[in-house]
Design an enzyme around this catalytic site. Sequence first.
Site, mmCIF file in Angstrom:
data_model
loop_
_atom_site.group_PDB
_atom_site.id
_atom_site.type_symbol
_atom_site.label_atom_id
_atom_site.label_comp_id
_atom_site.label_asym_id
_atom_site.label_seq_id
_atom_site.Cartn_x
_atom_site.Cartn_y
_atom_site.Cartn_z
ATOM 1 N N GLY A 40 0.862 -1.187 0.000
ATOM 2 C CA GLY A 40 0.000 0.000 0.000
ATOM 3 C C GLY A 40 0.889 1.224 0.000
ATOM 4 O O GLY A 40 1.407 1.596 1.040
ATOM 5 N N HIS A 41 1.125 1.794 -1.168
ATOM 6 C CA HIS A 41 2.032 2.943 -1.263
ATOM 7 C C HIS A 41 1.219 4.223 -1.436
ATOM 8 O O HIS A 41 0.407 4.325 -2.343
ATOM 9 C CB HIS A 41 3.008 2.741 -2.429
ATOM 10 C CG HIS A 41 3.970 1.618 -2.182
ATOM 11 N ND1 HIS A 41 4.883 1.176 -3.105
ATOM 12 C CD2 HIS A 41 4.171 0.854 -1.081
ATOM 13 C CE1 HIS A 41 5.599 0.187 -2.581
ATOM 14 N NE2 HIS A 41 5.169 -0.035 -1.354
ATOM 15 N N GLN A 221 6.918 -3.890 0.779
ATOM 16 C CA GLN A 221 7.116 -4.469 2.121
ATOM 17 C C GLN A 221 8.485 -4.026 2.674
ATOM 18 O O GLN A 221 8.947 -2.956 2.310
ATOM 19 C CB GLN A 221 6.984 -6.000 2.100
ATOM 20 C CG GLN A 221 5.566 -6.497 1.841
ATOM 21 C CD GLN A 221 5.198 -6.579 0.387
ATOM 22 O OE1 GLN A 221 5.952 -7.105 -0.420
ATOM 23 N NE2 GLN A 221 4.048 -6.070 0.023
#
Length: 427
Positions: A40-41, A221
């Site tokens: 989730g960037h 991650q």
Amino acid sequence: MTAVVVVGTQLGDEGKGKVIDLFSERTNLVVRFQGGDNAGHTVVVGDDEFKLHLVPSGSVRGKRVVVGNGCVVNPEVLLGEIGELKSRGIEPEWFISGRAHVIMPYHIRLDGLEEDSKGEMAAGTTKRGIGPCYQDKVARRGVRVADLLDPDALREKLKYLLPLKTRELELYGSDCSLDLDVIFERYREFGERIADHVVEVSVLVNESLDRGENVLMEGAQGTHLDIDHGVYPFNTSSNTTSGGACTGSGVGVTRIDEVIGVAKAYLSRVGTGPLPTELEGETADFLVERGNEYGTTTGRRRRVGWQDVPMLRYSASVNGMTGLVVTSLDVLDGLDELQVCTHYRLDGEEVPHVPPTREWGRCEPVYEEFEPWSGVDWEGAAELGYDELDGEVRRYLSYLSEETGVEVIGVSVGPERRQTIINRDPF
Ligand code: IMP
């Protein structure tokens, strides 16, 4: 020509999205090389916030973006994100490797069922089907993006796979049915929609470097979630470390110029597994609320802890880091105390490194106390630049640099681009 890899040094959620967006200003190509939509960037541009799970963060600047062979791809998520960007006026040129593996509906179901059956071994996955998809890749029975473009090959593979997956699902007590025609038709159609974007990524990236262009490799991650270097089994299923950039995009190690590690000023973890410096109570609530520590992908409240130097040292070494970017430094502003774990103790013995097993969870952190700071004018500091940072803030950054042996090349003090203090741009 420069190839720069950006990786997380901790347990994900270090703020890589913002750092990649910043550094991608002078790049021609941004390449995701591992993981899938478990990431989730977040990229903030003025009042606009972009939350990307699979499409590389460089897309927000309209850069050419690539999903490499090391990724696992949920086509629905990919096309959804591309569509969402388009609806917001952003249409990046995008490419995907035919060698990347496809997350199928049964992977997502199996992810949830496997997790539920694992008891204390459960990693608290994002339930996006990541682990089961990588399992099939390694077992040499996965569906690859290239298969979606070849209806005969796709049907053939599904004929073999669906009875097998039905039996696997039954093992976990699920009686859901996997309809060959329905799944075939859906994924064949995905293939049609992405066909024009499927390329040989290795050739694309190497040719871009040959032309003297700048390439940014976007890690997802963090180092301590790496399948080999993270704390097994509480990790993800891919190589999140810099070596993964080479295998996950088909670029030789000799072509990489820099490896930038991103570290949050404290520590956070979403999911289960050890976290020796974990905080509870008021200090934890302070960090969670100030740092908005809720998962971008799952919305879960993140666990938080003090900075853990043994983790950073290991990351610096395993990634071959040439630069460090410290994020969320502003979140520490106003704390009553500030601690940093320098090493661990286990059963009375000093433990200098992160243990590779769940022993890590039994380690007691040994702290060095730092003078906390408050009331820093971060906007002003961002305007003045890195060399003007002083006092306790500077001491904290210098300490992290000395302990890791890596230069701090940037500091992030808020989600927006202008809330950044760059010491050195790797491009
Ligand atoms: P999976 O990658 O969904 O299989 O999850 C495995 C472990 O990695 C779980 O503990 C997740 O919470 C964690 N994880 C996966 N992706 C991310 C991420 O992008 N940020 C933080 N943790 C993650």
